[in-house]
Design a protein around this motif. Structure first.
Motif, PDB file in Angstrom:
ATOM      1  N   ALA A 239       0.829  -1.206   0.000  1.00 45.76           N
ATOM      2  CA  ALA A 239       0.000   0.000   0.000  1.00 45.76           C
ATOM      3  C   ALA A 239       0.865   1.259   0.000  1.00 45.76           C
ATOM      4  CB  ALA A 239      -0.924  -0.001   1.218  1.00 45.76           C
ATOM      5  N   VAL A 240       1.922   1.257   0.823  1.00 46.63           N
ATOM      6  CA  VAL A 240       2.828   2.411   0.871  1.00 46.63           C
ATOM      7  C   VAL A 240       3.575   2.556  -0.461  1.00 46.63           C
ATOM      8  CG1 VAL A 240       4.881   3.372   1.986  1.00 46.63           C
ATOM      9  CG2 VAL A 240       3.082   2.330   3.381  1.00 46.63           C
ATOM     10  N   ALA A 241       4.009   1.443  -1.038  1.00 45.18           N
ATOM     11  CA  ALA A 241       4.696   1.481  -2.331  1.00 45.18           C
ATOM     12  C   ALA A 241       3.780   2.067  -3.395  1.00 45.18           C
ATOM     13  CB  ALA A 241       5.159   0.080  -2.730  1.00 45.18           C
ATOM     14  N   ASP A 242       2.508   1.687  -3.347  1.00 42.46           N
ATOM     15  CA  ASP A 242       1.530   2.212  -4.302  1.00 42.46           C
ATOM     16  C   ASP A 242       1.389   3.731  -4.162  1.00 42.46           C
ATOM     17  OD1 ASP A 242      -0.592   1.795  -6.291  1.00 42.46           O
ATOM     18  OD2 ASP A 242      -1.950   2.396  -4.673  1.00 42.46           O
ATOM     19  N   LEU A 243       1.383   4.209  -2.927  1.00 43.48           N
ATOM     20  CA  LEU A 243       1.292   5.655  -2.688  1.00 43.48           C
ATOM     21  C   LEU A 243       2.537   6.378  -3.204  1.00 43.48           C
ATOM     22  CD1 LEU A 243      -0.238   5.693   0.910  1.00 43.48           C
ATOM     23  CD2 LEU A 243      -1.349   6.436  -1.205  1.00 43.48           C
ATOM     24  N   ARG A 244       3.689   5.763  -3.048  1.00 42.45           N
ATOM     25  CA  ARG A 244       4.930   6.385  -3.547  1.00 42.45           C
ATOM     26  C   ARG A 244       4.863   6.544  -5.068  1.00 42.45           C
ATOM     27  NH1 ARG A 244       8.582   6.565   0.628  1.00 42.45           N
ATOM     28  NH2 ARG A 244       8.552   4.856   2.149  1.00 42.45           N
ATOM     29  N   TYR A 245       4.464   5.490  -5.757  1.00 38.00           N
ATOM     30  CA  TYR A 245       4.419   5.556  -7.227  1.00 38.00           C
ATOM     31  C   TYR A 245       3.368   6.562  -7.718  1.00 38.00           C
ATOM     32  CZ  TYR A 245       7.609   1.619  -7.785  1.00 38.00           C
ATOM     33  OH  TYR A 245       8.712   0.817  -7.780  1.00 38.00           O
ATOM     34  N   LYS A 246       2.255   6.635  -7.013  1.00 43.30           N
ATOM     35  CA  LYS A 246       1.238   7.632  -7.386  1.00 43.30           C
ATOM     36  C   LYS A 246       1.780   9.051  -7.208  1.00 43.30           C
ATOM     37  CE  LYS A 246      -2.973   4.962  -6.568  1.00 43.30           C
ATOM     38  NZ  LYS A 246      -4.167   4.766  -5.702  1.00 43.30           N
ATOM     39  N   TYR A 247       2.513   9.255  -6.111  1.00 48.66           N
ATOM     40  CA  TYR A 247       3.115  10.564  -5.845  1.00 48.66           C
ATOM     41  C   TYR A 247       4.118  10.921  -6.952  1.00 48.66           C
ATOM     42  CZ  TYR A 247       6.179  13.995  -3.564  1.00 48.66           C
ATOM     43  OH  TYR A 247       6.943  15.106  -3.282  1.00 48.66           O
ATOM     44  N   ILE A 248       4.958   9.950  -7.323  1.00 49.80           N
ATOM     45  CA  ILE A 248       5.979  10.187  -8.357  1.00 49.80           C
ATOM     46  C   ILE A 248       5.314  10.508  -9.697  1.00 49.80           C
ATOM     47  CG2 ILE A 248       7.815   9.088  -9.712  1.00 49.80           C
ATOM     48  CD1 ILE A 248       8.445   7.454  -7.115  1.00 49.80           C
ATOM     49  N   THR A 249       4.293   9.736 -10.066  1.00 49.19           N
ATOM     50  CA  THR A 249       3.592   9.958 -11.335  1.00 49.19           C
ATOM     51  C   THR A 249       2.953  11.333 -11.374  1.00 49.19           C
ATOM     52  OG1 THR A 249       3.133   7.587 -11.515  1.00 49.19           O
ATOM     53  CG2 THR A 249       1.805   9.068 -12.870  1.00 49.19           C
ATOM     54  N   ALA A 250       2.307  11.709 -10.254  1.00 47.22           N
ATOM     55  CA  ALA A 250       1.639  13.015 -10.194  1.00 47.22           C
ATOM     56  C   ALA A 250       2.627  14.161 -10.297  1.00 47.22           C
ATOM     57  CB  ALA A 250       0.832  13.120  -8.901  1.00 47.22           C
ATOM     58  N   ASN A 251       3.772  14.034  -9.634  1.00 47.00           N
ATOM     59  CA  ASN A 251       4.733  15.131  -9.608  1.00 47.00           C
ATOM     60  C   ASN A 251       5.600  15.202 -10.859  1.00 47.00           C
ATOM     61  OD1 ASN A 251       4.857  16.702  -6.852  1.00 47.00           O
ATOM     62  ND2 ASN A 251       4.377  14.581  -6.351  1.00 47.00           N
TER      63      ASN A 251
END
Length: 699
Positions: A239-251
């Motif tokens: 779940a945390v890894a998923d949040l990291r990738y979403k953050y990276i994609t958004a930024n």
């Protein structure tokens, strides 16, 4: 001040480290872990800065020794600043580690590396916007070209003087409230790096759970209030890894702009169409290796002698340099003998210095040019990005024998030295694959064995030295494959671990990096030759000149201590061909000495087969040439091939045995592995001798 370099494998971290530290760099091991520790000094700021090169990692999770070393250093040793090296050509993937580093209460500067490649590909990165979103300085650099290095270090030095509090991508996520509760709880307990530890505790990180066992009940209570997606099924780490990738994609949205079409091939892609081709990739790799051996060992560089154009062929650079160094040693040895004789030195002192120390060192050091040339070739392959392709190519082959392409990297390192290669097997998660790789490692000829091949190929196979050396390397590889098949079907049954590896872009090797690499090899080799080997040569000279009554006997006679011991062991080696005859004990003793260090084989032979300082041998030609003449009359081609085969496959050296013991896990495995090495060496050497004899090489 201390700056830590952190980044993914193949991000250019080592290139940057070499550029910053130059000749001040030194290599050791992290305490308790057989992973390289590299430190050096950067001297171009107001004060000297210690640069610590941390192992290349993809995350700070405790799954490999490299990840644990990096994490422990940053958390426990508290560097003044972290320089996070990012491969700008793979920005989104590299930022995954960045999101974890930013959670630590430590100043961070991002070195956006390989910007020259980005610009060449027609890609633009809005650095200012990315810098604003991440909240830390970003400096574009090209470590390979040394562009932007000065600006990076000036910004790092200024940033290191400021304090920084860690921030996490979880702050604006669906679990931000629970994350905030855990951070507050850790701050009340005065925990260092509370943001980082809060995320790790949410993930269920084993190291953090162990460190904060007293807080686990409260943390589990908080975690129970988090509702995850159905597909994650309570997997908080995912779940945390998923949040990291979403953050990276958004930024990263809108920051990276490509001017080339997405389906347009890069230069590396075009080269890979040839070099990693399914059908010609491996033959090309073997061709490159043969070209290297031809340039290093042949006495007929352009094949003019083989085609009858010239009576004597043109020497390769390696052979010419080896001969030049041999001539210098010849003058040194004969000159030293004359000086000692003129000042009235005793016979035993002349024998010790001339026939013992100098002749033994000459036997090893005269081959130094060829050793450095081989390391030069391997350095160019590695620095250019081709070595990673070799691992990719070999994965298809190795997978059939119980190994993955990941195991090929440690095995390839064996061409340099078996010790770090065995240590590198810790990157293999599967214990079966790790043990199998360690057991096969000595079959890939290390640099310490190279003087043996060079000595015998020149002495016994002068017209085909390059083919013989190339054949010895191939013999080791073929033996490893056959041994792997047998072990896979008997001892190491099971599936092979998958192999995933990112291939770096091709680039021209950096001259400075290659020179520094060769300097490290030269320094290490000469240090061993002038300390361990020189000391062992003195011991060998003593045992070959005195009997058990400590009476001096004729040099290198069967009545000496070595002669008596060698003749006692000799029957075990007689079926292998090289121990036959009254002088066979000398080859046996040389082989046994190689158990200490493989360089000792050549230096021992230099002492035992030494033609002596009387006569014209050392006056008319170098000491190495004189030794070659002696070996040519003492070994048939079949016996020479068998001798080389045994020394290739048997126990590599005591240092390698110690390294193997650390990776195998237990005395039982170590004993079995040593028996496996010796047994394999004996069998293959026996086969080589008898086949060579049948083919007419026995005389």
């Amino acid at each position: 001040m201390r700056f830590a370099l952190a980044g993914n494998p193949n991000c250019g971290k080592t290139t940057l480290f070499n550029g910053l530290t130059g000749s001040t760099a030194h290599v050791g091991n992290w305490p308790g872990v057989t992973v390289d520790r590299r430190e050096g000094m950067y001297k171009k700021l107001e004060e000297k800065v210690t640069i610590v090169d941390l192992p290349g990692i993809y995350s700070l999770s405790p799954y490999t020794p490299e990840e644990i070393v990096t994490r422990n250093y940053i958390i426990d040793e508290k560097p003044d600043l972290i320089i996070n090296i990012i491969d700008a050509t793979n920005l989104e993937r590299n930022l995954y580690l960045t999101t974890q580093l930013l959670e630590i209460d430590c100043p961070v500067v991002i070195a956006l590396n390989m910007m020259d490649s980005v610009l060449k590909d027609g890609t633009k990165i809005d650095i200012k916007v990315l810098e604003f979103k991440l909240g830390v300085p970003i400096i574009p650099i090209s470590a390979l070209r040394s562009d932007g290095i000065k600006s990076l270090m000036e910004k790092a030095y200024a940033t290191a003087k400021t304090k920084r509090v860690g921030k996490s991508v979880l702050e604006n996520s669906d679990m931000s409230n629970q994350y905030g509760e855990i951070v507050s709880l850790l701050k009340k307990e005065n925990v260092l790096h509370p943001v980082f530890q809060a995320v790790k505790l949410l993930e269920g990180d084993e190291l953090s759970k162990k460190d904060f066992a007293n807080l686990l009940p409260k943390i589990e209570k908080v975690k129970n209030t988090i509702s995850l997606k159905e597909e994650l099924e309570g997997d908080f780490e995912a779940a945390v890894a998923d949040l990291r990738y979403k953050y990276i994609t958004a930024n990263c949205k809108g920051i990276i702009k490509h001017t080339k079409k997405s389906n347009e091939l890069t230069k590396s892609d075009k080269i890979d169409k040839v070099l990693t081709n399914r059908w010609i990739g491996i033959p090309l790799f073997l061709l490159f290796m043969f070209i290297a051996f031809h340039l290093i060992f042949t006495e007929d560089l352009l094949f003019l002698n083989k085609f009858g154009v010239l009576e004597e062929g043109i020497l390769s650079p390696g052979v010419w340099l080896q001969g030049a160094v041999g001539q210098l040693f010849g003058f040194l040895i004969s000159g030293t003998g004359d000086v000692l004789a003129n000042i009235g030195a005793s016979a035993w002192l002349i024998g010790l210095v001339v026939d013992g120390i100098l002749t033994g060192l000459d036997a090893v050091l005269s081959f130094l040019p060829q050793i450095l040339m081989l390391f030069l070739f391997l350095s160019i392959m590695e620095d250019s990005g081709y070595m990673a392709r070799a691992a990719f190519l070999m994965d298809r082959v190795l997978r059939r024998f119980g190994l993955s392409g990941k195991a090929f990297m440690p095995l390839l390192m064996c061409f340099g030295c078996s010790v770090p290669a065995m240590m590198a097997t810790r990157t293999l998660e599967d214990p079966k694959e790790r043990r199998l790789t360690v057991m096969l490692a000595p079959f890939f000829s290390c640099g310490a064995k190279l003087p043996i091949w060079a000595m015998f190929s020149v002495a016994v196979f002068p017209g085909n030295a390059d083919f013989v050396v190339f054949g010895i390397y191939l013999l080791g590889i073929v033996t490893a494959i056959i041994a792997a098949i047998i072990l896979k079907k008997t001892v190491f049954k099971g599936e092979t671990a998958p192999f995933i590896m990112e291939l770096p872009a091709y680039h021209l090797p950096q001259f400075k990096n290659v020179v520094l690499h060769l300097w490290e090899k030269l320094k290490g080799f000469v240090l061993r030759a002038t300390t361990i080997i020189a000391g062992a040569v003195v011991v060998i000279w003593f045992f070959s000149n005195f009997n058990f009554s400590l009476e001096m006997v004729q040099a290198n006679s069967a009545d000496s201590i070595l002669g008596i011991v060698g003749n006692f062991i000799r029957p075990l080696f007689i079926p292998l061909g090289f121990a036959s005859g009254t002088l066979g004990w000398k080859a046996v003793v040389a082989t046994i000495s190689g158990l200490i260090a493989k360089e000792m084989v050549v230096s021992t032979m230099g002492v035992l087969y030494n033609p002596g300082i009387e006569g014209d041998a050392l006056e008319d030609q170098g000491a190495s040439d004189a030794l070659s003449v002696t070996l040519a009359t003492s070994f048939s081609p079949a016996a020479a091939l068998a001798f080389m085969a045994f020394n290739l496959l048997s126990v590599p050296c005591m240092a390698a045995v110690a390294a193997a013991h650390g990776e195998l896990g237990g005395k039982k495995w170590t004993a079995l592995t040593i028996a496996f090495w010796i047994g394999t060496a004996w069998i293959v050497s026996f086969v080589v001798f008898n086949v060579a004899t049948l083919l007419g090489f026995g005389g």
